[in-house]
Design a protein around this motif. Structure first.
Motif, PDB file in Angstrom:
ATOM      1  N   ALA A 112       0.834  -1.206   0.000  1.00 41.09           N
ATOM      2  CA  ALA A 112       0.000   0.000   0.000  1.00 41.09           C
ATOM      3  C   ALA A 112       0.866   1.253   0.000  1.00 41.09           C
ATOM      4  O   ALA A 112       1.878   1.331   0.708  1.00 41.09           O
ATOM      5  CB  ALA A 112      -0.921  -0.009   1.216  1.00 41.09           C
ATOM      6  N   LYS A 113       0.463   2.214  -0.813  1.00 41.77           N
ATOM      7  CA  LYS A 113       1.219   3.467  -0.913  1.00 41.77           C
ATOM      8  C   LYS A 113       0.922   4.399   0.258  1.00 41.77           C
ATOM      9  O   LYS A 113       1.642   5.336   0.512  1.00 41.77           O
ATOM     10  CB  LYS A 113       0.869   4.168  -2.227  1.00 41.77           C
ATOM     11  CG  LYS A 113       1.189   3.347  -3.471  1.00 41.77           C
ATOM     12  CD  LYS A 113       0.824   4.125  -4.722  1.00 41.77           C
ATOM     13  CE  LYS A 113       1.143   3.331  -5.988  1.00 41.77           C
ATOM     14  NZ  LYS A 113       0.344   2.096  -6.094  1.00 41.77           N
ATOM     15  N   ALA A 114      -0.173   4.155   0.941  1.00 46.48           N
ATOM     16  CA  ALA A 114      -0.550   4.980   2.091  1.00 46.48           C
ATOM     17  C   ALA A 114      -0.757   4.063   3.291  1.00 46.48           C
ATOM     18  O   ALA A 114      -0.572   2.845   3.223  1.00 46.48           O
ATOM     19  CB  ALA A 114      -1.817   5.779   1.788  1.00 46.48           C
ATOM     20  N   SER A 115      -1.147   4.646   4.388  1.00 41.13           N
ATOM     21  CA  SER A 115      -1.358   3.848   5.592  1.00 41.13           C
ATOM     22  C   SER A 115      -2.584   2.961   5.485  1.00 41.13           C
ATOM     23  O   SER A 115      -2.725   1.991   6.222  1.00 41.13           O
ATOM     24  CB  SER A 115      -1.485   4.770   6.810  1.00 41.13           C
ATOM     25  OG  SER A 115      -2.563   5.689   6.615  1.00 41.13           O
ATOM     26  N   ILE A 116      -3.507   3.306   4.563  1.00 43.51           N
ATOM     27  CA  ILE A 116      -4.733   2.538   4.365  1.00 43.51           C
ATOM     28  C   ILE A 116      -4.677   1.860   2.998  1.00 43.51           C
ATOM     29  O   ILE A 116      -4.441   2.516   1.977  1.00 43.51           O
ATOM     30  CB  ILE A 116      -5.983   3.439   4.456  1.00 43.51           C
ATOM     31  CG1 ILE A 116      -6.035   4.132   5.826  1.00 43.51           C
ATOM     32  CG2 ILE A 116      -7.243   2.630   4.217  1.00 43.51           C
ATOM     33  CD1 ILE A 116      -7.182   5.094   5.983  1.00 43.51           C
ATOM     34  N   SER A 117      -4.874   0.551   2.975  1.00 49.01           N
ATOM     35  CA  SER A 117      -4.861  -0.176   1.708  1.00 49.01           C
ATOM     36  C   SER A 117      -6.135   0.122   0.921  1.00 49.01           C
ATOM     37  O   SER A 117      -7.182   0.444   1.495  1.00 49.01           O
ATOM     38  CB  SER A 117      -4.738  -1.677   1.961  1.00 49.01           C
ATOM     39  OG  SER A 117      -5.847  -2.133   2.706  1.00 49.01           O
ATOM     40  N   ARG A 118      -6.048  -0.018  -0.382  1.00 47.04           N
ATOM     41  CA  ARG A 118      -7.186   0.274  -1.252  1.00 47.04           C
ATOM     42  C   ARG A 118      -7.425  -0.884  -2.217  1.00 47.04           C
ATOM     43  O   ARG A 118      -6.523  -1.671  -2.491  1.00 47.04           O
ATOM     44  CB  ARG A 118      -6.940   1.567  -2.040  1.00 47.04           C
ATOM     45  CG  ARG A 118      -6.802   2.806  -1.168  1.00 47.04           C
ATOM     46  CD  ARG A 118      -6.613   4.039  -2.021  1.00 47.04           C
ATOM     47  NE  ARG A 118      -6.461   5.252  -1.209  1.00 47.04           N
ATOM     48  CZ  ARG A 118      -6.303   6.475  -1.712  1.00 47.04           C
ATOM     49  NH1 ARG A 118      -6.273   6.652  -3.029  1.00 47.04           N
ATOM     50  NH2 ARG A 118      -6.175   7.501  -0.909  1.00 47.04           N
ATOM     51  N   ILE A 119      -8.660  -0.929  -2.719  1.00 44.43           N
ATOM     52  CA  ILE A 119      -9.053  -1.940  -3.698  1.00 44.43           C
ATOM     53  C   ILE A 119      -9.499  -1.227  -4.966  1.00 44.43           C
ATOM     54  O   ILE A 119     -10.351  -0.335  -4.916  1.00 44.43           O
ATOM     55  CB  ILE A 119     -10.173  -2.832  -3.151  1.00 44.43           C
ATOM     56  CG1 ILE A 119      -9.656  -3.658  -1.967  1.00 44.43           C
ATOM     57  CG2 ILE A 119     -10.734  -3.745  -4.233  1.00 44.43           C
ATOM     58  CD1 ILE A 119     -10.719  -4.488  -1.296  1.00 44.43           C
ATOM     59  N   TYR A 120      -8.931  -1.617  -6.090  1.00 49.67           N
ATOM     60  CA  TYR A 120      -9.274  -1.036  -7.382  1.00 49.67           C
ATOM     61  C   TYR A 120      -9.906  -2.129  -8.242  1.00 49.67           C
ATOM     62  O   TYR A 120      -9.215  -3.041  -8.709  1.00 49.67           O
ATOM     63  CB  TYR A 120      -8.031  -0.465  -8.067  1.00 49.67           C
ATOM     64  CG  TYR A 120      -7.310   0.581  -7.249  1.00 49.67           C
ATOM     65  CD1 TYR A 120      -7.605   1.934  -7.396  1.00 49.67           C
ATOM     66  CD2 TYR A 120      -6.340   0.218  -6.321  1.00 49.67           C
ATOM     67  CE1 TYR A 120      -6.950   2.904  -6.639  1.00 49.67           C
ATOM     68  CE2 TYR A 120      -5.681   1.172  -5.567  1.00 49.67           C
ATOM     69  CZ  TYR A 120      -5.994   2.510  -5.730  1.00 49.67           C
ATOM     70  OH  TYR A 120      -5.337   3.461  -4.980  1.00 49.67           O
ATOM     71  N   SER A 121     -11.218  -2.059  -8.426  1.00 49.13           N
ATOM     72  CA  SER A 121     -11.929  -3.082  -9.182  1.00 49.13           C
ATOM     73  C   SER A 121     -13.156  -2.468  -9.822  1.00 49.13           C
ATOM     74  O   SER A 121     -14.009  -1.908  -9.131  1.00 49.13           O
ATOM     75  CB  SER A 121     -12.328  -4.243  -8.256  1.00 49.13           C
ATOM     76  OG  SER A 121     -13.072  -5.204  -8.967  1.00 49.13           O
ATOM     77  N   GLU A 122     -13.268  -2.579 -11.154  1.00 52.69           N
ATOM     78  CA  GLU A 122     -14.404  -2.042 -11.889  1.00 52.69           C
ATOM     79  C   GLU A 122     -15.376  -3.144 -12.325  1.00 52.69           C
ATOM     80  O   GLU A 122     -16.587  -2.968 -12.248  1.00 52.69           O
ATOM     81  CB  GLU A 122     -13.935  -1.274 -13.135  1.00 52.69           C
ATOM     82  CG  GLU A 122     -13.176   0.002 -12.811  1.00 52.69           C
ATOM     83  CD  GLU A 122     -12.780   0.745 -14.068  1.00 52.69           C
ATOM     84  OE1 GLU A 122     -13.088   0.236 -15.174  1.00 52.69           O
ATOM     85  OE2 GLU A 122     -12.151   1.813 -13.960  1.00 52.69           O
ATOM     86  N   LYS A 123     -14.852  -4.254 -12.778  1.00 52.38           N
ATOM     87  CA  LYS A 123     -15.694  -5.312 -13.360  1.00 52.38           C
ATOM     88  C   LYS A 123     -16.261  -6.258 -12.303  1.00 52.38           C
ATOM     89  O   LYS A 123     -17.202  -6.987 -12.584  1.00 52.38           O
ATOM     90  CB  LYS A 123     -14.896  -6.103 -14.406  1.00 52.38           C
ATOM     91  CG  LYS A 123     -14.295  -5.237 -15.500  1.00 52.38           C
ATOM     92  CD  LYS A 123     -15.335  -4.363 -16.167  1.00 52.38           C
ATOM     93  CE  LYS A 123     -14.717  -3.469 -17.223  1.00 52.38           C
ATOM     94  NZ  LYS A 123     -15.711  -2.562 -17.837  1.00 52.38           N
ATOM     95  N   ILE A 124     -15.659  -6.263 -11.123  1.00 52.26           N
ATOM     96  CA  ILE A 124     -16.185  -7.033  -9.995  1.00 52.26           C
ATOM     97  C   ILE A 124     -16.382  -6.061  -8.848  1.00 52.26           C
ATOM     98  O   ILE A 124     -15.519  -5.211  -8.589  1.00 52.26           O
ATOM     99  CB  ILE A 124     -15.229  -8.175  -9.587  1.00 52.26           C
ATOM    100  CG1 ILE A 124     -15.029  -9.147 -10.750  1.00 52.26           C
ATOM    101  CG2 ILE A 124     -15.767  -8.924  -8.369  1.00 52.26           C
ATOM    102  CD1 ILE A 124     -14.045 -10.265 -10.462  1.00 52.26           C
TER     103      ILE A 124
END
Length: 453
Positions: free
Chosen positions: A322-334
């Protein structure tokens, strides 16, 4: 001339004679018990001067006395369009087709009316109303696509009254309105596309088609979020709402968001070329990536059902710190919430840390997946991406993952297994008991069986 008595007349259902008082026998034709009550309602006269002040009084009837009608559908001539509609266009129905600008809505409908004309008798009319293009532009497109438009009546206008006059004079069996946002009536203002204009004009068209054995198809603009522009009531007014979408290539997807006369699970797939839209007859392997080398980590294949057909799709996952302290989810099709849930189950049941990772998820081919059966494949792809261990070649995974880490059975498992085998996938992991598959009951067992090879 009929006499008015207050607000009621009595009209003969046999000959049309009317008078102010009820009689047991019609004085004109002599038929007994044929006089029916008619309401004199000035509101029944539309602002444009259409219709009549005489409106029949609505009366309840027994549902058991209603006879089902045969031959309610006719083919549009476009196989994938018919599939999404539920087997063809239903008479006395209104269809709303939405899609991004330039995606090919006008092309699809022009091809549809040209194909439908071939199936109609010569005395049947087809009306194409365009509020966006000139006759020359439409003719140029038809010639470029090589379409026979000899049976199509063309009307280029934005005035509702002109459209309704043409409908009354031609009585077409198929009417195209391209698009409903361009049509306006002076009774609802002079600016097209407003909420009042959309509701008023759409209601006039729908009221017309509901009284005749005809089909109405209206195209609609969409917002930047991809939803149909205008009031939500517009989608409630019509019988079918169809979304026209595309991936990053020349593939177009047609699916129903609402359908009173069929399933909303069917997916129509087209290929866009310089000759227009052509149906993809066998899309079984359309969403699989052809590779000359071994399969990379983070990729898992799974069979999904879209209506009556099974497709094999490729789910791709990528995890990075993760680039920041909080992880992120990148998903468009699901749905990103589904991805987060599966990641949490992996972390809890398999002991694999994902809370410090950004997770990227994609589906090859650009198709959106909503089925619960993709859970196991999504878990396998995320695990593979995090551990950098690739799934064995020719491996298929499917099943629903619960919060307890269990892999639950899904419907139509045998059809999924059969399709996967026909395409050369010989390693099948699923919760079903089958001689051609490996049964897995939880996500931990799935990981051990798949990645131990």
């Amino acid at each position: 001339m009929a006499k008015k008595n207050g607000s009621i007349l009595y009209k003969c259902s046999n000959c049309g004679y009317s008078q102010a008082t009820w009689l047991g026998r019609c004085p004109e034709c002599g038929v007994w018990n044929s006089l029916e009550e008619i309401i004199i309602d000035k509101n029944a006269l539309t602002p444009a001067g259409r219709g009549s002040e005489l409106a029949e009084k609505a009366k309840p009837i027994k549902l058991e006395s209603v006879k089902a009608q045969d031959n309610l559908r006719f083919t549009t001539g476009i196989s994938e369009f018919d599939r999404v509609l539920g087997g063809g266009a239903t008479k006395r129905s209104a269809i709303l087709l939405g899609g991004e600008p330039g995606i090919g809505k006008s092309t699809l409908l022009l091809q549809t009316v040209a194909s439908a004309c071939k199936t109609f008798a010569k005395d049947k009319k087809v009306l194409y109303v365009s509020g966006e293009e000139s006759p020359g532009q439409i003719k140029e497109r038809a010639e470029r696509l090589g379409l026979d438009c000899s049976g199509i009546e063309l009307l280029c206008t934005s005035r509702l009254e002109d459209c309704l006059d043409a409908l009354d004079s031609l009585n077409p069996v198929l009417t195209i309105i391209d698009s409903i946002q361009t049509i306006y009536s002076v009774e609802a203002g002079l600016i097209p596309g407003t909420v009042n204009q959309l509701k008023y004009c759409a209601n006039e068209f729908i009221s017309w088609v509901k009284e005749r054995d005809s089909v109405l198809i209206m195209t609609a603009h969409v917002t930047k979020e991809g939803t149909i522009a205008g009031p939500k009531s517009l989608e409630h007014m019509v019988d079918t709402v169809i979304s026209f979408e595309k991936n990053n290539e020349d593939i177009r997807f047609l699916h129903a968001q609402k359908n009173r006369f069929g399933s909303v699970d069917e997916l129509g797939i087209f290929n866009m070329s310089e000759k227009g839209l052509s149906p993809v007859i066998d899309p079984t392997t359309l969403f699989l990536t052809k590779r000359s080398q071994s399969q990379p980590a983070g990729v898992a294949c799974t069979p999904v059902f879209e209506g009556s057909r099974v497709f094999l799709v490729e789910i791709q996952a990528l995890t990075i710190p993760a680039k920041a302290s909080i992880s992120r989810i990148y998903s468009e099709k699901i749905d990103s919430a589904r991805v987060a849930r599966i990641a949490a189950v992996i972390e809890k049941r398999c002991g694999l840390s994902l809370s410090d990772q950004d997770i990227y998820v994609n589906v090859a081919g650009g198709v959106k997946l909503n089925e619960s059966s993709i859970d196991a494949a999504l878990a396998a792809a995320i695990y593979s991406a995090r551990t950098d261990l690739a799934l064995p070649i020719s491996t298929v995974v499917f099943g629903e993952v619960s919060l307890a880490g269990e892999i639950r059975p899904v419907n139509k498992a045998k059809q999924r297994i059969k399709t996967a085998q026909s395409l050369g996938f010989n390693s099948i992991f699923c919760p079903e008991v089958d001689k051609d598959s490996v049964k897995v009951i939880n996500i931990k067992q799935l990981v051990q069986n798949v990645f131990s090879k």
